[in-house]
Design an enzyme around this catalytic site. Sequence first.
Site, PDB file in Angstrom:
ATOM      1  N   TYR A 292      -2.763  -0.733  18.577  1.00 22.98           N
ATOM      2  CA  TYR A 292      -1.419  -1.274  18.384  1.00 22.98           C
ATOM      3  C   TYR A 292      -0.504  -0.115  18.013  1.00 22.98           C
ATOM      4  CZ  TYR A 292      -2.501  -1.091  13.385  1.00 22.98           C
ATOM      5  OH  TYR A 292      -2.867  -0.671  12.130  1.00 22.98           O
TER       6      TYR A 292
ATOM      7  N   HIS B  66      -2.775   5.838   2.018  1.00 27.54           N
ATOM      8  CA  HIS B  66      -2.338   4.538   1.500  1.00 27.54           C
ATOM      9  C   HIS B  66      -3.006   4.302   0.155  1.00 27.54           C
ATOM     10  CE1 HIS B  66      -1.603   3.550   5.957  1.00 27.54           C
ATOM     11  NE2 HIS B  66      -0.433   3.777   5.368  1.00 27.54           N
ATOM     12  N   GLY B  67      -2.200   3.929  -0.832  1.00 29.47           N
ATOM     13  CA  GLY B  67      -2.706   3.835  -2.195  1.00 29.47           C
ATOM     14  C   GLY B  67      -3.827   2.841  -2.382  1.00 29.47           C
ATOM     15  N   ASP B  68      -3.868   1.801  -1.530  1.00 31.25           N
ATOM     16  CA  ASP B  68      -4.905   0.780  -1.669  1.00 31.25           C
ATOM     17  C   ASP B  68      -6.093   1.028  -0.744  1.00 31.25           C
ATOM     18  OD1 ASP B  68      -3.600   0.262   0.692  1.00 31.25           O
ATOM     19  OD2 ASP B  68      -3.401  -1.904   0.371  1.00 31.25           O
ATOM     20  N   GLU B  69      -6.241   2.275  -0.296  1.00 32.92           N
ATOM     21  CA  GLU B  69      -7.393   2.665   0.520  1.00 32.92           C
ATOM     22  C   GLU B  69      -8.035   3.902  -0.125  1.00 32.92           C
ATOM     23  OE1 GLU B  69      -5.998   3.129   4.537  1.00 32.92           O
ATOM     24  OE2 GLU B  69      -4.931   1.208   4.488  1.00 32.92           O
TER      25      GLU B  69
ATOM     26  N   ASN C 205       2.481   6.883   6.071  1.00 31.85           N
ATOM     27  CA  ASN C 205       2.045   7.031   7.455  1.00 31.85           C
ATOM     28  C   ASN C 205       3.041   6.421   8.443  1.00 31.85           C
ATOM     29  OD1 ASN C 205       0.072   8.206   9.129  1.00 31.85           O
ATOM     30  ND2 ASN C 205      -0.816   6.204   9.581  1.00 31.85           N
ATOM     31  N   ARG C 206       4.264   6.217   8.003  1.00 35.06           N
ATOM     32  CA  ARG C 206       5.375   5.857   8.886  1.00 35.06           C
ATOM     33  C   ARG C 206       6.577   6.753   8.601  1.00 35.06           C
ATOM     34  NH1 ARG C 206       1.422   3.427   9.538  1.00 35.06           N
ATOM     35  NH2 ARG C 206       1.093   1.217  10.036  1.00 35.06           N
TER      36      ARG C 206
ATOM     37  N   GLU D 259     -10.877   5.477  10.385  1.00 33.42           N
ATOM     38  CA  GLU D 259     -11.044   4.256   9.598  1.00 33.42           C
ATOM     39  C   GLU D 259     -12.520   4.187   9.226  1.00 33.42           C
ATOM     40  OE1 GLU D 259      -8.507   2.423   8.804  1.00 33.42           O
ATOM     41  OE2 GLU D 259      -6.950   2.885  10.275  1.00 33.42           O
TER      42      GLU D 259
END
Length: 410
Positions: free
Chosen positions: A286, A125-128, A186-187, A308
């Site tokens: 989830y 993810h670009g913001d991680e 990631n989907r 994470e």
Amino acid sequence: MINLRFVHRLLFLTAIYIFLPPTAARGGHSDYINPGYGNFSFHGIARNLFAQEELRPSLELTRGYMTNDDLEKAMKDFTKRCSKISRLYSIGKSVNGFPLWVIEISDRPGEIEAEPAFKYIGNVHGDEPVGRELLIRLANWICDNYKKDPLAQMIVENVHLHILPSLNPDGFSIRKRNNANDVDLNRDFPDQFSPVNDDLSLRQPETRAIMTWLRDTRFTASATLHGGALVANFPWDGTEDRRKYYYGCPDDEAYRFLARIYSKSHRNMSLSKEFKEGITNGASWYPIYGGMQDWNYIYGGCFELTLEISDNKWPRAPELPTIWDYNRKSMLNLVASIVKTGVHGRIFSLDQGKPLPGLVVVKGINYTVKAHQEYADYHRLLAPGQIYEGIRLSSYQYDIRVVHYYVMSR
């Protein structure tokens, strides 16, 4: 009839735990976010069920992080400085044409050996962006220490470690979660419960690059580095009825073992008040669909964890050395685990001594591990402390049944 000689060995794992004075765990979210609602802060859930528009980190917050050009230069400089144990290659390009660079670390980089391979992937993810920073630090630490640190030396000599710091350079450059086509990578993978993803022609270039990579390289295990929580996540990530509950894969015990290696080696992940032992089954946290983790296990023959590693998606750059310090031993121990535990060996014909490609099947576990087509080596990860009966090593034409193995820790 040709007799088969199976050369195998049991390797044992000593999980290296760090016992430090207890501190408050920096856990992830406290409330479940209902499907369809985005995460509008830099804390909380990192793996939203459906990707939604999110607030971008400020430019001020990005200072101190490597740009894509900085990262490319750092990787090229690394392979020059550590040329004896590394090589640089690309598995494809992003939507905007930026190379997806990979560093391979091994005492024989670029060669095929009868050894397990492990991959780390960051910045899905670009913001991680924390993962991309930590992975460069990991590569440099191994290079600086492999001649004097036993763990680093063992990794270099017994594993082919592949490091992809940024799968989503386009998303990083615009400080957004999704890629340049506004798709959550990631989907985007084929999913056992979501047939809408089965059309490979609709996959994003970054997704196709990963899928091609796994067809060309046989990985024993891997991990992706995310941000927004502090937990080691393992399959399954989804459920057939799309409800939220614990839904384990056939190798649930082995996955729990791998996840605990990471969390117990971490400075405070295992102290989480939200996740027992700092680990979680994805579907019980989830459910998500189209994730890379489940696809690796089902279609790639690769045991992948979703890690994470920071409860803040985009922490300020001065925090990076501390985050690296908290994760360093975990990252090293996880790679080492694929050498130190499970059943490993090669399959040969007794009369000619030639490698015979085949399968490894364990009674009671509905999952098959393939031996390498050329070298016939196999690396079957199993949780220690148990007796495994009915292990079968098959060369397609012939097979031998092993009564039992006892895999233990020490």
